[in-house]
Scaffold this motif. Structure first.
Motif, short mmCIF file in Angstrom:
data_model
loop_
_atom_site.label_atom_id
_atom_site.label_comp_id
_atom_site.label_asym_id
_atom_site.label_seq_id
_atom_site.Cartn_x
_atom_site.Cartn_y
_atom_site.Cartn_z
N SER A 5 -6.88 9.46 39.73
CA SER A 5 -7.77 10.59 40.02
C SER A 5 -8.95 10.69 39.06
CB SER A 5 -6.97 11.90 39.98
OG SER A 5 -6.31 12.04 38.73
N LEU A 6 -8.95 9.90 37.98
CA LEU A 6 -10.06 9.92 37.04
C LEU A 6 -11.27 9.26 37.68
CD1 LEU A 6 -10.46 10.82 34.05
CD2 LEU A 6 -10.04 8.45 33.41
N THR A 7 -12.39 9.98 37.75
CA THR A 7 -13.58 9.47 38.42
C THR A 7 -14.76 9.27 37.49
OG1 THR A 7 -14.27 11.72 39.01
CG2 THR A 7 -12.94 10.51 40.63
N LEU A 45 -5.93 13.73 31.57
CA LEU A 45 -5.43 12.54 32.27
C LEU A 45 -5.29 11.32 31.35
CD1 LEU A 45 -7.47 12.80 35.60
CD2 LEU A 45 -5.22 13.75 35.10
N CYS A 46 -5.34 11.55 30.04
CA CYS A 46 -5.19 10.46 29.08
C CYS A 46 -4.07 10.79 28.10
CB CYS A 46 -6.48 10.23 28.30
SG CYS A 46 -7.90 9.76 29.33
N CYS A 85 -5.80 5.86 29.31
CA CYS A 85 -6.08 6.67 30.50
C CYS A 85 -5.64 5.86 31.71
CB CYS A 85 -7.56 7.00 30.59
SG CYS A 85 -8.23 7.78 29.09
N ASN A 111 -10.38 -0.91 37.70
CA ASN A 111 -11.07 0.31 38.07
C ASN A 111 -12.00 -0.02 39.24
OD1 ASN A 111 -10.15 2.19 35.81
ND2 ASN A 111 -10.91 0.45 34.63
N THR A 135 -8.27 3.53 37.79
CA THR A 135 -8.98 4.78 38.05
C THR A 135 -10.08 4.53 39.08
OG1 THR A 135 -10.81 4.58 36.46
CG2 THR A 135 -8.67 5.27 35.58
N ILE A 162 -8.55 2.08 29.83
CA ILE A 162 -8.77 2.90 31.02
C ILE A 162 -8.47 2.00 32.21
CG2 ILE A 162 -10.42 4.26 32.35
CD1 ILE A 162 -12.00 4.70 29.77
N GLU A 207 -4.88 7.00 35.26
CA GLU A 207 -4.77 7.93 36.38
C GLU A 207 -5.80 7.60 37.45
OE1 GLU A 207 -2.64 10.30 36.97
OE2 GLU A 207 -1.55 10.28 35.05
N PRO A 267 -14.04 9.25 30.43
CA PRO A 267 -13.53 10.45 29.74
C PRO A 267 -14.12 10.66 28.35
CG PRO A 267 -11.94 8.69 29.55
CD PRO A 267 -13.07 8.15 30.39
#
Length: 332
Positions: free
Chosen positions: A41-43, A25-26, A37, A86, A62, A59, A39, A46
């Motif tokens: 869906s990134l929880t 996802l990055c 990154c 985020n 997310t 990032i 996305e 990373p």
């Protein structure tokens, strides 16, 4: 040509610490040592697959809720970390201990509140952006003494008072943004340590008065934003130390008069550098100083014709610029 391409590929692989891996996802950009990154869906942070020589990491957008020192240890050469929008709530103590080269940290648009001591220590940070979070108290223990910060952005939080103890640790600060908070008072000594300050943004707060000495040590100020507050009066010597001020915004306050001589101290104002619009100017004999100053300096004022009298009733709606000696009952 094929040999050159092969050599280039080998060099990039070597420079990227022997691997071209990239977190799921990055996107990784080896030539710039950059990772992005982006996305929802990134929880989780990373860590796995991050190239160790990453210097710029973004990032954003997310569902990550926390970040720790262990996460950042994966990129020991990191210089810039951007964590926009985020769902960060928690930062670990000593967060930056493993990234000694980090100079820029942007945490805009998260859900940060109170944070642990030393959270921003262990590196010579120059830019710290905490815009649009849920911070009520900016703790002095966040940063080391004699911090290297030149830019601090705490706008869009829930501060009700100036974080004086924190500011005392920032002798190199050049830009301070405290706009869009709930500040009511600016104490007399709260900015004394900021002798290198060039830009101060206090707009969109609830400030109703400024102590006469509050700006006496900020002699390098070039931009001062005080719009959208509740200021109803200004001390006659408030700006006397601001010989380098180029832009001053005072629109959307409760000012009815300007003290005689106040604006004469601002000889360095840019063209259209002063904004006085949307104040309830009372056009009685006390407005004479502002009226005469505007006649001579209208080029320095933003939309001078829209500086409007709120009273008395006979002059309400008139531009201050349009008034005459007769209107002001001045003896000729």
């Amino acid at each position: 040509m094929n040999a050159w391409c092969a050599l280039t590929f080998f060099w990039l692989a070597y420079f990227w610490h022997g691997t071209l891996s990239c977190p799921a996802l990055c996107k990784c950009y080896p030539r710039r040592a950059e990772v992005v990154c982006n996305e929802v869906s990134l929880t989780e942070y990373p860590t796995e697959g991050l190239p160790k020589n990453t210097v710029l990491l973004t990032i954003q957008f997310t569902n990550i809720t926390s970040i720790s020192e262990c996460h950042l240890n994966a990129t020991p050469l990191l210089q810039e970390l951007h964590l926009y929008s985020n769902h960060l709530q928690n930062l670990s103590p000593h967060l930056l201990r493993g990234v000694p080269h980090l100079h820029t940290l942007d945490l805009t648009g998260n859900q940060l509140t109170d944070q642990p001591a030393d959270v921003f220590s262990h590196t010579a940070l120059r830019s710290l952006v905490l815009k649009n979070n849920l911070i009520e108290n900016a703790d002095a223990e966040w940063l080391p003494d004699n911090s290297s910060l030149t830019w601090l952005d705490l706008s869009g939080n829930r501060l009700t008072k100036i974080p004086t103890a924190l500011l005392q640790k920032l002798p190199r600060l050049e830009i301070l943004d405290l706009s869009n908070n709930q500040l009511e008072k600016i104490s007399a000594n709260s900015l004394d340590s900021l002798t290198k300050l060039e830009r101060l943004n206090l707009q969109n707060n609830k400030v109703d008065m400024l102590d006469a000495s509050v700006l006496q040590h900020t002699r390098n100020l070039t931009y001062l934003f005080l719009s959208h507050n509740k200021l109803d009066k200004l001390s006659h010597n408030l700006f006397q130390e601001l010989a380098q001020l180029r832009v001053l915004s005072l629109e959307e306050n409760q000012l009815s008069h300007i003290p005689s001589g106040l604006l004469d101290q601002l000889s360095s104002l840019d063209e259209q550098g002063l904004d006085l619009t949307s104040n309830p100017w009372l056009c009685d004999t006390k407005v004479e100083y502002l009226w005469r100053w505007l006649q001579k300096n209208h080029m320095k004022v933003f939309l001078p014709e829209t500086i409007i009298c709120a009273g008395p009733q006979s002059l309400a709606g008139r531009s201050v610029m349009s008034l005459t000696d007769s209107d002001l009952k001045l003896q000729s």
